[in-house]
Design a protein around this motif. Structure first.
Motif, PDB file in Angstrom:
ATOM      1  N   ASP A 396     -90.081 -92.558  31.355  1.00 27.78           N
ATOM      2  CA  ASP A 396     -89.048 -91.850  30.583  1.00 27.78           C
ATOM      3  C   ASP A 396     -87.725 -91.712  31.327  1.00 27.78           C
ATOM      4  N   LYS A 397     -87.709 -92.080  32.582  1.00 24.96           N
ATOM      5  CA  LYS A 397     -86.487 -91.868  33.381  1.00 24.96           C
ATOM      6  C   LYS A 397     -86.062 -93.167  34.052  1.00 24.96           C
ATOM      7  N   GLN A 398     -84.873 -93.608  33.722  1.00 23.03           N
ATOM      8  CA  GLN A 398     -84.324 -94.830  34.312  1.00 23.03           C
ATOM      9  C   GLN A 398     -83.938 -94.605  35.774  1.00 23.03           C
ATOM     10  N   ALA A 399     -84.235 -95.589  36.613  1.00 22.28           N
ATOM     11  CA  ALA A 399     -83.749 -95.516  37.993  1.00 22.28           C
ATOM     12  C   ALA A 399     -82.226 -95.619  37.961  1.00 22.28           C
ATOM     13  N   ILE A 400     -81.557 -94.834  38.814  1.00 27.21           N
ATOM     14  CA  ILE A 400     -80.082 -94.872  38.824  1.00 27.21           C
ATOM     15  C   ILE A 400     -79.595 -95.409  40.171  1.00 27.21           C
ATOM     16  N   PRO A 401     -79.102 -96.662  40.173  1.00 25.81           N
ATOM     17  CA  PRO A 401     -78.559 -97.190  41.430  1.00 25.81           C
ATOM     18  C   PRO A 401     -77.316 -96.406  41.830  1.00 25.81           C
ATOM     19  N   THR A 402     -77.081 -96.298  43.124  1.00 24.59           N
ATOM     20  CA  THR A 402     -75.918 -95.535  43.583  1.00 24.59           C
ATOM     21  C   THR A 402     -74.648 -96.154  43.028  1.00 24.59           C
ATOM     22  N   LYS A 403     -73.863 -95.307  42.384  1.00 26.04           N
ATOM     23  CA  LYS A 403     -72.614 -95.811  41.796  1.00 26.04           C
ATOM     24  C   LYS A 403     -71.494 -95.473  42.748  1.00 26.04           C
ATOM     25  N   HIS A 404     -71.121 -96.409  43.566  1.00 26.93           N
ATOM     26  CA  HIS A 404     -69.997 -96.172  44.453  1.00 26.93           C
ATOM     27  C   HIS A 404     -69.401 -97.517  44.820  1.00 26.93           C
ATOM     28  N   SER A 405     -68.238 -97.469  45.464  1.00 26.79           N
ATOM     29  CA  SER A 405     -67.640 -98.740  45.859  1.00 26.79           C
ATOM     30  C   SER A 405     -67.848 -98.916  47.363  1.00 26.79           C
ATOM     31  N   ASN A 406     -69.051 -98.591  47.814  1.00 27.14           N
ATOM     32  CA  ASN A 406     -69.377 -98.721  49.225  1.00 27.14           C
ATOM     33  C   ASN A 406     -70.078-100.055  49.421  1.00 27.14           C
ATOM     34  N   LEU A 407     -69.413-100.921  50.174  1.00 29.57           N
ATOM     35  CA  LEU A 407     -69.949-102.268  50.343  1.00 29.57           C
ATOM     36  C   LEU A 407     -71.121-102.279  51.315  1.00 29.57           C
ATOM     37  N   VAL A 408     -71.086-101.339  52.264  1.00 30.94           N
ATOM     38  CA  VAL A 408     -72.036-101.375  53.376  1.00 30.94           C
ATOM     39  C   VAL A 408     -73.416-100.847  52.992  1.00 30.94           C
ATOM     40  N   LEU A 409     -73.454 -99.868  52.082  1.00 31.37           N
ATOM     41  CA  LEU A 409     -74.748 -99.248  51.763  1.00 31.37           C
ATOM     42  C   LEU A 409     -75.177 -99.544  50.336  1.00 31.37           C
ATOM     43  N   LYS A 410     -76.498 -99.680  50.155  1.00 30.08           N
ATOM     44  CA  LYS A 410     -77.010 -99.958  48.812  1.00 30.08           C
ATOM     45  C   LYS A 410     -78.316 -99.213  48.614  1.00 30.08           C
ATOM     46  N   GLY A 411     -78.347 -98.351  47.618  1.00 32.73           N
ATOM     47  CA  GLY A 411     -79.574 -97.602  47.364  1.00 32.73           C
ATOM     48  C   GLY A 411     -79.585 -97.044  45.954  1.00 32.73           C
ATOM     49  N   PHE A 412     -80.258 -95.902  45.800  1.00 29.18           N
ATOM     50  CA  PHE A 412     -80.384 -95.269  44.484  1.00 29.18           C
ATOM     51  C   PHE A 412     -79.910 -93.817  44.554  1.00 29.18           C
ATOM     52  N   ASP A 413     -79.339 -93.340  43.442  1.00 33.92           N
ATOM     53  CA  ASP A 413     -79.053 -91.905  43.331  1.00 33.92           C
ATOM     54  C   ASP A 413     -80.287 -91.181  42.828  1.00 33.92           C
ATOM     55  N   SER A 414     -81.085 -91.908  42.048  1.00 31.20           N
ATOM     56  CA  SER A 414     -82.307 -91.292  41.521  1.00 31.20           C
ATOM     57  C   SER A 414     -83.348 -92.374  41.248  1.00 31.20           C
ATOM     58  N   LEU A 415     -84.593 -92.075  41.595  1.00 31.23           N
ATOM     59  CA  LEU A 415     -85.697 -93.006  41.335  1.00 31.23           C
ATOM     60  C   LEU A 415     -86.924 -92.157  41.033  1.00 31.23           C
ATOM     61  N   ARG A 416     -87.154 -91.952  39.734  1.00 33.50           N
ATOM     62  CA  ARG A 416     -88.234 -91.031  39.334  1.00 33.50           C
ATOM     63  C   ARG A 416     -89.542 -91.781  39.240  1.00 33.50           C
ATOM     64  N   VAL A 417     -90.585 -91.167  39.803  1.00 39.32           N
ATOM     65  CA  VAL A 417     -91.925 -91.769  39.746  1.00 39.32           C
ATOM     66  C   VAL A 417     -92.928 -90.747  39.247  1.00 39.32           C
ATOM     67  N   LYS A 418     -94.071 -91.282  38.831  1.00 38.51           N
ATOM     68  CA  LYS A 418     -95.180 -90.413  38.423  1.00 38.51           C
ATOM     69  C   LYS A 418     -96.393 -90.762  39.261  1.00 38.51           C
ATOM     70  N   PHE A 419     -97.343 -89.844  39.341  1.00 34.96           N
ATOM     71  CA  PHE A 419     -98.612 -90.105  40.026  1.00 34.96           C
ATOM     72  C   PHE A 419     -99.619 -89.105  39.495  1.00 34.96           C
ATOM     73  N   ASP A 420    -100.898 -89.327  39.807  1.00 29.37           N
ATOM     74  CA  ASP A 420    -101.909 -88.390  39.331  1.00 29.37           C
ATOM     75  C   ASP A 420    -101.883 -87.164  40.231  1.00 29.37           C
ATOM     76  N   ALA A 421    -101.650 -86.007  39.620  1.00 31.92           N
ATOM     77  CA  ALA A 421    -101.511 -84.795  40.424  1.00 31.92           C
ATOM     78  C   ALA A 421    -102.818 -84.463  41.135  1.00 31.92           C
ATOM     79  N   CYS A 422    -102.714 -83.990  42.358  1.00 33.93           N
ATOM     80  CA  CYS A 422    -103.897 -83.569  43.114  1.00 33.93           C
ATOM     81  C   CYS A 422    -103.832 -82.065  43.236  1.00 33.93           C
ATOM     82  N   LEU A 423    -104.635 -81.372  42.498  1.00 34.64           N
ATOM     83  CA  LEU A 423    -104.612 -79.918  42.592  1.00 34.64           C
ATOM     84  C   LEU A 423    -105.628 -79.513  43.639  1.00 34.64           C
ATOM     85  N   ASN A 424    -105.114 -79.030  44.802  1.00 33.28           N
ATOM     86  CA  ASN A 424    -106.086 -78.632  45.829  1.00 33.28           C
ATOM     87  C   ASN A 424    -105.804 -77.215  46.338  1.00 33.28           C
TER      88      ASN A 424
END
Ligand code: HEM
Length: 424
Positions: A396-424
């Motif tokens: 339900d959530k799109q990954a958002i690549p970092t929006k900047h004009s920085n040539l040197v760095l490349k990453g994400f502003d947001s990267l949402r993931v899901k997993f099976d919750a471990c209730l302990n």
């Protein structure tokens, strides 16, 4: 040095390649491929940079003594009409950074950092990284989902490097903010004067505050030495009679260069693994493949796709005449996908051998923190896969690549993931 880039060469290709177009920010590799095949030594009129995208050109450029890493002129050039005094503190700092100097100064500075990277120090990092990763995952493990960037990748290298340097918990949030401000201006490829003035002032202020904190910590460690990197470097400096004024800058360089780079690589790594379920399964089945998986992440989607150099004299690369003072962007990211060097470069293969990627550059500026970065990635990804069952993209959530004009760095502003919750 007088930068030449405002004067566009007469033979410049009409073709434009927009590295900051939304589709290129989402996935730059198709654009890099086009540049490599159409115009591998390209003059970008928009950026005022020469851009190298072939492995052999980039590899040769990092060893080319006719190219300088002293970016002072480049930083001043970004200011446009702004007075250079506005970034005096920033320049004072970077002029003492090894990444911004050439031999013999570079050789001297690099040697000064060695006492912080002893085998004993490196071994002590392992438990710091493991404990920090576990602490961060404890917070999200029973939630069934997280943002890899804000919940993990931003904090992890920040907490780790702060532990290694013995930065008090109360100062860590500030430190992350200052590093971001410095890194954003450092790698900015340009923008409007107003935008650049804002970035420059923030970076200059961050340099002042950062330096004040480090000086305070050095004083404290002189009185009460510990086993942290500030103490190790400080003792070595005194023993060898080095100029004390340089120590804060060295600490700031190591602290700075290790933050945003690692944050981005963690997110790029998770993205690469989740985008290639066959490789993810292979790694889960055989966790001993983690070391080669990390190398493949560094090749496939490095967080430092470019670095810059300035031509010290007129020279020719790939048949193009480059005049003294020109800015040259060395494409580590594009080079890592060059089919002349890598078989099936667009395939993400965690068992790839050999894998002579340029994710950490090569030659005299080869990344000082490569051992730490590799250790962080290895422990972080292994722990993620072990502790978060059924890790997957959040549909339900799109990954958002970092929006900047920085040539040197490349990453994400947001990267949402899901997993099976471990209730302990
Ligand atoms: C995944 C994370 C990292 C990546 C992809 C990365 C990449 C790089 C690259 C490409 C360079 C060369 C720049 C050039 O040639 O202009 C470099 C230099 C450097 N890196 Fe890293 N780096 C990472 C993490 C770190 C860490 C964790 C530290 C410190 C703890 C660090 C400290 C440095 C320093 C001090 C230099 C300058 C070396 C010199 O100029 O001699 N890096 N890094």
């Amino acid at each position: 040095m007088n930068l030449q880039h405002k004067n566009m060469p007469a033979f410049a290709n009409e073709q434009t390649y927009d590295l900051f177009a939304p589709e290129a920010l989402a996935n730059s590799y198709p654009l890099f491929k086009r540049m490599r095949s159409e115009d591998p030594v390209h003059y970008s009129e928009a950026l005022g940079y020469w851009i190298l995208t072939r492995y052999r050109d980039v590899e040769a450029a990092v060893r080319d003594e006719r190219l300088s890493s002293n970016r002072t002129a480049l930083f001043i050039n970004k200011l446009g009409s702004l007075d250079v005094k506005e970034i005096q503190n920033f320049l004072d700092m970077t002029s003492h950074w090894m990444v911004d100097t050439d031999p013999p100064e570079h050789t001297r500075l690099r040697k000064l950092g060695n006492p912080g990277f002893t085998t004993r120090a490196i071994e002590s990092w392992r438990s710091i990284i493991q404990n920090t990763t576990d602490r961060l995952l404890d917070r999200v493990q029973n939630q069934g989902g997280m943002d890899v960037v804000s919940d993990l990748a931003v904090a992890l290298p920040g907490f780790i490097i702060s532990e290694i340097f013995g930065v008090p918990e109360t100062d860590r949030a500030n430190l992350l903010e200052w590093a971001r401000d410095i890194g954003t201006f450092f790698g900015a490829a340009g923008g409007s004067t107003i935008e650049m003035a804002e970035l420059a002032r923030k970076a200059d202020k961050a340099a002042v505050n950062f330096c004040a904190l480090i000086r305070q910590l050095i004083e404290q460690r002189r009185r009460q030495p510990g086993t942290d990197m500030i103490s190790l470097l400080s003792v070595a400096y005194q023993e060898q009679g080095f100029n004390d004024r340089e120590l804060p800058f060295l600490c700031m360089e190591i602290l700075n260069t290790g933050l945003l780079t690692t944050t981005d690589l963690i997110a790029n790594g998770v993205n690469a693994l989740l985008s290639h379920p066959d490789q993810l399964q292979k790694l889960k089945k055989n966790p001993t493949l983690i070391n080669s998986a990390v190398e493949e992440i560094l090749r496939f989607d490095t967080s430092v796709p470019f670095s810059t150099r300035i031509a010290k004299q007129d020279l020719t690369i790939g048949g193009k005449n480059i005049t003294a003072g020109s800015i040259i962007a060395l494409g580590f990211g594009p080079a890592n996908h060059d089919p002349e060097k890598f078989e099936e470069p667009e395939v993400f293969d965690i068992t790839r051998t050999p894998n002579e990627h340029l994710g950490f550059s090569s030659g005299i500026h080869f990344c000082v923190g490569a051992v730490l970065a590799r250790m962080e990635l290895t422990i972080c990804l292994t722990t993620l896969l072990r502790r978060l069952p059924n890790l997957r993209f959040d549909p339900d959530k799109q990954a958002i690549p970092t929006k900047h004009s920085n040539l040197v760095l490349k990453g994400f502003d947001s990267l949402r993931v899901k997993f099976d919750a471990c209730l302990n």
